[in-house]
Design an enzyme around this catalytic site. Sequence first.
Site, mmCIF file in Angstrom:
data_model
loop_
_atom_site.group_PDB
_atom_site.id
_atom_site.type_symbol
_atom_site.label_atom_id
_atom_site.label_comp_id
_atom_site.label_asym_id
_atom_site.label_seq_id
_atom_site.Cartn_x
_atom_site.Cartn_y
_atom_site.Cartn_z
ATOM 1 N N HIS A 27 0.860 -1.320 -0.047
ATOM 2 C CA HIS A 27 0.091 -0.178 0.016
ATOM 3 C C HIS A 27 0.853 1.249 0.041
ATOM 4 C CE1 HIS A 27 -3.710 -2.295 2.041
ATOM 5 N NE2 HIS A 27 -3.464 -2.483 0.850
ATOM 6 N N GLU A 28 1.439 1.756 -1.329
ATOM 7 C CA GLU A 28 2.001 3.123 -1.137
ATOM 8 C C GLU A 28 0.947 3.988 -1.397
ATOM 9 O OE1 GLU A 28 5.084 4.409 -1.331
ATOM 10 O OE2 GLU A 28 3.807 5.928 -0.972
ATOM 11 N N HIS A 83 6.829 1.984 5.504
ATOM 12 C CA HIS A 83 8.134 3.001 5.013
ATOM 13 C C HIS A 83 7.710 4.381 5.051
ATOM 14 C CE1 HIS A 83 11.090 0.149 2.966
ATOM 15 N NE2 HIS A 83 10.329 -0.580 3.727
ATOM 16 N N GLU A 84 8.656 5.001 5.451
ATOM 17 C CA GLU A 84 8.285 6.520 5.634
ATOM 18 C C GLU A 84 7.203 6.805 6.604
ATOM 19 O OE1 GLU A 84 7.642 5.526 2.448
ATOM 20 O OE2 GLU A 84 9.572 5.352 1.751
ATOM 21 N N GLU A 121 17.966 0.947 -0.572
ATOM 22 C CA GLU A 121 17.549 1.431 -1.888
ATOM 23 C C GLU A 121 18.398 2.550 -2.431
ATOM 24 O OE1 GLU A 121 13.538 1.911 -0.295
ATOM 25 O OE2 GLU A 121 13.551 4.182 -0.198
HETATM 26 C C1 NOJ Z 1 9.959 4.288 -0.984
HETATM 27 C C2 NOJ Z 1 10.326 2.969 -0.012
HETATM 28 O O1 NOJ Z 1 11.211 2.969 0.839
HETATM 29 C C3 NOJ Z 1 10.358 1.678 -1.181
HETATM 30 O O2 NOJ Z 1 10.897 0.491 -0.382
HETATM 31 C C4 NOJ Z 1 9.301 1.602 -2.165
HETATM 32 O O3 NOJ Z 1 9.837 0.577 -3.209
HETATM 33 C C5 NOJ Z 1 8.945 2.827 -2.961
HETATM 34 N N1 NOJ Z 1 9.030 4.032 -1.607
HETATM 35 C C6 NOJ Z 1 7.681 2.771 -3.714
HETATM 36 O O4 NOJ Z 1 6.679 2.458 -2.782
HETATM 37 CA CA CA Z 2 11.943 4.924 1.650
#
Ligand code: NOJ
Ligand code: CA
Length: 710
Positions: free
Chosen positions: A410-411, A479-480, A504
Amino acid sequence: MRKFTTLLLVVFTTINMMSQTLYSPDKNFRLDFSLNSVGTPTYSLTYKNQTVVKPSSMGFDLYKAPSLKSGFSITNTEYKTVDETWDPVWGEVKTIRDNHNEMLVTLEQKAEQRSIKIRFRLFDDGLGFRYEFDKQPNLNYFRITDELTQFAMTGDHKTFWIPGDYDSNEYFYTTTKLSEVDASKVDGTGIGTHGYFAKNGVQTPLLMKTDNGFYISLFEAALVDYPAMQILIDQKNLILTSSLVPDAVGTKAFMQTPQTTPWRTIIVSDKASDILASKTILNLNEPSKIKNTDFIHPQKFIGVWWAMHIPNHWSWDYAHAPNIRLKDTDWNALLPQHGAKTENVKRYIDFAAENGFQGVLVEGWNIGWEDWSGNWKEDVFDFVTPYPDFDIKYLNEYAHSKGVKLIMHHETSASVTNYERHIDKAIELMKKYGYDAVKTGYVGWIIPRGEKHDGQWMVNHYIRVAEKMAANSIMLDAHEPVRPTGLHRTYPNWLACEAARGNEFNAWSAGNPPEHETILPFTRLMGGPMDYTPGIFEIKMDYYQKGNPCQVHTTLAKQLALYVTMYSPLQMAADLPENYEKHKDAFQFIKDVAVDWDDTKYLEAEPGDYITIARKAKNSDNWFIGGITDENARTAVIPFNYLDEKTWYIATIYGDAPDADWKANPMVYKIQKVLVNSKSVLKQKLAPGGGVALSLKKATKDEMKDLKKI
Ligand code: NOJ
Ligand code: CA
């Protein structure tokens, strides 16, 4: 009668001027609390008879209300001792001891007819304290405009810091003296939401080292319904003051009694490895709120993921459509490189099944990516509609038939209003297809516009999500988000967070310098596990795109060591399956290494330089060891005195080859098998930016033949 009153007053004043003292169970720490001449709460802390925190004041400024910082008198002090143990659902050790002395001071502000309490807990490795506001006629609703908690340092300590930023923790560390901190000089490349709040503002957890060799970690525990605490440094007087992340209207915290603040923590030792071993942050958090924890299982996973971060490979987007409404499928250009295609995912499922991974993360499976262009747009994703080339039903059935589960992604694009609107439907979809884990993401500026990633509103959002997922037996990796503060004790389904600069960054930026992973465990990881995504074998991006200067800033062997040094119950084997196929012998370590532990030994550590850790796998006799160094080569000295006595273990050593170097020659490694017992000591050379990983299992007589003993 008058005489009596005077006498009482004298006694009362004396009590107020006198300091109240609390010792840690081992007596190494001493806390003194008193009120100064204007009735301001003041504390100081000593460790092994040396001052660590000089007299420092405490209190709050409020919005359109008299402050809570002076005019107090002490009306009550209660003491308590706690010595108990508890078993985390997962963790670095099987059992955690909570042994502390507590002092609860009640302070009355006579003029306003209000009272507050300050609860101190002193452990053998440091202090936690928090403010408590009981429900009372003159303190119901109030707004904090500033928390004034000070930490007055005794010198210009060396400090490992990242800028105080309301929206991101994705920085590499700078090491300077406190007086030299300058957040404006830090490289802010990242995912677009960088910005420091003051030149002399830094993030917590903040690690310092004093000239006399004390390590001091400043942080907070149990961040709930309150903004994150950052630090403003008075660079002349070396006084650090809490600085809370504001909300959209410029307030710091909206309070309603009864309420407490998070704990402010000061962990101190003259041994760096004690800082890593501290369980104080966890002990200050509430026990698990999840009754049935059977669905929670630490795991290793792979993902349709790195292929989107490296150059010239796959994309999240199925199509390119720079201005389109959600669910409108009038895409103008389909992208052949879309990663989350059924055939690709199927191949990843096969790879996971063959190699014993439980999860396959798939990013870019859902509509929305085609028009997520940094426009601070609200309706980017709906979290339920797959792209036409991702067969959600088939892939989940296929995965389950092979004993694997897909991990949901879930972005949110930081459009949190939108996420909250869709989350129930999103969970329904997960339940329908049998997902039991989700990775969330908050890339971008927050919506509701003006809120911050680390402000009170978002802090509550992350917890709401953790609770909702728990209610549906789903594990969470965020994340974030705001950096963790030990809440995984309360919500053990919240396996990991990013909230720092992960691997990353090595794929598409200046990357993480080789010292980065030697600092993170002393800073960001103090609050909880990180989804760092280790295990990159193909180190240089030039491999994918000629001339591309980006690279992972470690040797291959160090990537293996990170599975042990970078604690997490959720560990990704982050590289492409085809890269693992090329190095099956080294990949064996990733397949073998555990993610849940009965015991952990912090063998050697110095922030910014090196870390070596040994861990005993849960319900097993097997041990795993990871040792890492910064840009300097070194010899790790690894003892084995924690192994069962009189038993030989086969140690498989995954080390740097003699000519390895993170920059010049990062992918050369040497694997050897030797025998060790509890008396052995291994001296292992680590290359610049290098590392070593060991797996140990008890040897049978047969297996001992031909192996060298150390
Ligand atoms: C940043 C996240 O840290 C990463 O793992 C992810 O692939 C990208 N956002 C896209 O959601
Ligand atoms: Ca990130």
